[in-house]
Design an enzyme around this catalytic site. Structure first.
Site, PDB file in Angstrom:
ATOM      1  N   ASN A 123      -5.519  63.656  55.148  1.00 39.33           N
ATOM      2  CA  ASN A 123      -4.631  64.067  56.242  1.00 39.33           C
ATOM      3  C   ASN A 123      -3.234  63.442  56.141  1.00 39.33           C
ATOM      4  O   ASN A 123      -2.519  63.316  57.128  1.00 39.33           O
ATOM      5  CB  ASN A 123      -5.291  63.798  57.609  1.00 39.33           C
ATOM      6  CG  ASN A 123      -5.565  62.324  57.855  1.00 39.33           C
ATOM      7  OD1 ASN A 123      -5.337  61.492  56.989  1.00 39.33           O
ATOM      8  ND2 ASN A 123      -6.039  62.009  59.042  1.00 39.33           N
ATOM      9  N   GLU A 129      -2.282  45.561  61.202  1.00 39.72           N
ATOM     10  CA  GLU A 129      -1.989  46.423  60.048  1.00 39.72           C
ATOM     11  C   GLU A 129      -0.648  46.080  59.393  1.00 39.72           C
ATOM     12  O   GLU A 129      -0.531  46.108  58.174  1.00 39.72           O
ATOM     13  CB  GLU A 129      -2.017  47.890  60.493  1.00 39.72           C
ATOM     14  CG  GLU A 129      -3.429  48.332  60.880  1.00 39.72           C
ATOM     15  CD  GLU A 129      -3.514  49.772  61.360  1.00 39.72           C
ATOM     16  OE1 GLU A 129      -2.477  50.464  61.428  1.00 39.72           O
ATOM     17  OE2 GLU A 129      -4.644  50.209  61.650  1.00 39.72           O
ATOM     18  N   TYR A 174      -9.676  49.379  56.534  1.00 44.63           N
ATOM     19  CA  TYR A 174     -10.437  50.304  57.383  1.00 44.63           C
ATOM     20  C   TYR A 174     -11.743  49.681  57.887  1.00 44.63           C
ATOM     21  O   TYR A 174     -12.666  50.420  58.238  1.00 44.63           O
ATOM     22  CB  TYR A 174     -10.718  51.601  56.626  1.00 44.63           C
ATOM     23  CG  TYR A 174      -9.560  52.584  56.633  1.00 44.63           C
ATOM     24  CD1 TYR A 174      -9.046  53.080  57.828  1.00 44.63           C
ATOM     25  CD2 TYR A 174      -9.010  53.055  55.449  1.00 44.63           C
ATOM     26  CE1 TYR A 174      -8.004  53.997  57.851  1.00 44.63           C
ATOM     27  CE2 TYR A 174      -7.957  53.980  55.460  1.00 44.63           C
ATOM     28  CZ  TYR A 174      -7.465  54.446  56.669  1.00 44.63           C
ATOM     29  OH  TYR A 174      -6.446  55.362  56.695  1.00 44.63           O
TER      30      TYR A 174
END
Ligand code: CMP
Length: 138
Positions: A112, A126, A49
């Site tokens: 979430n 990623e 992140y």
């Protein structure tokens, strides 16, 4: 054919929702071409992140992402990045459309339930962050 990275986050894995979410992914026609369950370290979550490191929610997000195991996978299909983002729904489940993963399962804007890459460049970063070429099938 496009590939995108999916993370089923700790809030969903801990509530035994990984199977239900994978079923939604597969029912949407996205093909799982790599998958594993892992416990992220703090450094690994911070690295993943890194684009958010100046945001006020960064520390809390990292703590959440290391609070339990995650299920990471690579999804493949035509337009996979956009299709998976549509299936996930809005970041904040309060704004997510009916029938989306986040509307059905997410708890709040942080917890979430799922992550999906947002563009081809981030998908490339990623997918290779979590998987080597040898771990991808097809
Ligand atoms: P994700 O799509 O994985 O990208 C960044 C994550 O930060 C997001 O999902 C949420 O889990 C978390 N987050 C927490 N607060 C916010 C916020 N205000 N805006 C965006 N993302 C947030």
């Amino acid at each position: 054919m496009e590939r995108t990275l999916s993370i089923i986050k700790p809030d969903a894995v801990s509530r035994n929702l990984a199977g239900a979410i994978l079923k939604m992914i597969q029912d949407a026609g996205l093909k799982v071409v790599a998958m594993k369950m892992i416990q992220l370290s703090k450094a690994e979550a911070e690295g993943f992140y890194a684009v958010h490191k100046e945001r006020p929610f960064f520390g809390s997000l990292v703590d959440f992402m290391i609070s339990g195991p995650v299920v990471v996978s690579i999804l493949e299909g035509d337009d996979a990045i956009a299709r998976y983002r549509k299936l996930m729904g809005a970041t904040n489940p309060a704004n997510a459309e009916e029938g989306t993963i986040r509307k059905i399962h997410a708890l709040d804007i942080e917890k979430n339930s799922v992550h999906g890459s947002d563009a081809p460049e981030t998908a490339a970063f990623e997918t290779s962050y979590f998987f080597s070429k040898l771990e991808m099938v097809g």
